[in-house]
Design an enzyme around this catalytic site. Structure first.
Site: not given
Ligand code: UD1
Length: 419
Positions: A23, A116, A122, A124-125, A398
């Site tokens: 990550n 995955c 999303p 959106d943030l 992966r």
């Molecule tokens: C990263 C990790 C993933 C891990 C996850 C949570 C990478 C490449 N992947 O994924 O392995 O499982 O952190 O530790 O680093 N969310 C929103 N809006 C957004 C972004 C996120 O609502 O724009 C929510 C997600 O649905 C989730 C939470 O925020 O419930 C945390 O997600 P996030 O930390 O963003 O996950 P990733 O960065 O995609």
């Protein structure tokens, strides 16, 4: 279709060295686009997400050389070409090209990220932060176009409504060359964020507060080349520690940063796992009786959602009843029916995983539905009596560097059977 075939029930012994963090590296590679000179990354894991990112970087015009765990990236030839399809759709972390291309060019057209299936994921943030910095966005088919007026991003205050690793890193990538100051509030605090900030600062960026929930970035005109060592993968480390507790008879897990695993190790201690923790390694003994526990995932420094699935087979060995509540991804339960198929007393109920132990697992034909579910099935296969065949192994490859070699060296009977 490629398969992993495991003949279970063999005790594992010896030492396994943890590779660089997936990550981190999936953000570090796109971050190099922001440099005006060569960036060398050491400790790059041999995982297919890295292979995909290298291909994408080459498609954009970067020169990339890989020698063992060292990646030498010369981003000077990069062109801001639209990247709507192809490899970009295959991995979640391709969203980091939004931040890095916006940061370098003030515009980007990039396909929507894949990755995955853990339920809704999303972005959106990420988009809210880019918008606050002056980017306008529009969907073009299966891709997103981001553009700024006069190609300038302007520093802004961004409050993250949910703690997000990806959105925090992406905002940093966009902000390092923006005009003025960006402040990220309610930022994620994962070690991978500090790793990316360290690379960017060594390239000449001014980022303060990475690792806390307020990160401040003063934009700079130019970023230069540097050399950077990727931090060890705490999720891979946690996976091997759980595996060692499940089937080990004395396994040392080395190249570990203990402080990144505190929340995880505390739960293992609660189960009664006997281990010796030092600064850069964890030695796991052969276990006697383990106690069932309840796990609730949370953003760092809480129990990582990415370790919820890999620890599940170990929980199944424990005495009593327990629960897993994944507060980050409630639908991250695809490993449950596969483990039930191997004979485990485990089910999902109302967004929670319930289990009762101890269980004796039987080898079976199972399917890796995502990366960490795949890791759980590998551990379950090592624990089970008889043969386990895991399909969809691409997910596992992966994110786990040289997993077949590492497990074989510990004494496992495991093979990758290529179709
Ligand atoms: C990263 C990790 C993933 C891990 C996850 C949570 C990478 C490449 N992947 O994924 O392995 O499982 O952190 O530790 O680093 N969310 C929103 N809006 C957004 C972004 C996120 O609502 O724009 C929510 C997600 O649905 C989730 C939470 O925020 O419930 C945390 O997600 P996030 O930390 O963003 O996950 P990733 O960065 O995609």
């Amino acid at each position: 279709m490629n398969k992993i075939v495991i003949n279970g029930g063999r005790p594992l012994q010896g030492e396994v060295a943890i590779s660089g963090a997936k990550n981190s590296v999936v953000a570090l590679i796109p971050a190099t686009i922001l440099a005006d000179d060569i960036v060398v990354l050491d400790g790059v894991p041999a995982i297919s997400d890295v292979d995909s990112l290298i291909e994408i970087m080459k498609d954009m015009g970067a020169s990339v050389e890989r020698a063992g765990e060292t990646l030498t990236i010369d981003p000077r030839g990069v062109k801001n070409v639209p990247m709507p399809y192809g490899k970009i759709n295959s991995l979640r972390a391709s969203y980091y090209f939004y931040g890095s291309l916006l940061g370098r060019y003030g515009e980007a057209t990039v396909g929507l990220p894949g990755g995955c299936d853990l339920g809704p994921r999303p972005i959106d943030l990420h988009l809210k932060a880019f918008k606050a910095m002056g980017a306008e966005m529009s969907y073009e088919g299966n891709s997103m176009r981001l553009a700024t007026k006069n190609r300038d991003l302007i520093g802004a205050s961004v409050y993250m409504d949910t703690v997000s690793v990806g959105a925090t890193i992406n905002t940093m990538l966009a902000a390092v060359k923006a005009k003025g100051r960006t402040v990220i509030e309610n930022a994620a605090r994962e070690p991978e964020i500090i790793d990316v900030a360290t690379l960017l600062n060594n390239m000449g960026a001014h980022i303060r507060g990475a690792g806390t929930d307020i990160i401040t970035i003063e934009g700079v005109e130019q970023l230069h080349g540097t050399r950077h060592q990727v931090i060890p993968d705490r999720i891979e480390a946690g996976t091997y520690i759980a595996l060692a507790a499940a089937v080990g008879e004395g396994v040392k897990i080395s190249n570990v940063l203990y402080e990144h695993l505190e929340g995880f190790l505390a739960k293992l201690e609660e189960m009664g796992v006997r281990m010796t923790v030092s600064e850069d390694s964890v030695y796991v003994e052969k276990q006697e009786e383990l106690q069932a526990i309840t796990i609730k995932t949370a953003p760092y420094p809480g129990f990582a959602t990415d370790l919820q699935q890999p620890i599940t087979p170990l929980l199944l060995k424990a005495q009593g009843r327990g629960r897993i509540m994944d507060t980050i991804y409630e639908k991250r339960v695809n490993h449950v029916p596969e483990l039930a198929n191997m004979g485990a007393a485990i089910e999902t109920q109302g967004g929670q995983i319930l289990y009762t132990g101890p269980n004796r697992l039987q080898g079976a034909a199972v399917k890796a539905t995502d990366l960490r579910a795949g890791a759980a099935l590998v551990i379950a296969g090592l624990m089970a009596e008889g043969k386990t065949e895991i399909t969809n192994v691409e997910f596992i490859l992966r994110g786990y560097s040289n997993i077949i070699e590492k497990l074989t060296q510990l004494g496992a009977d495991i093979q990758l059977v290529e179709a």
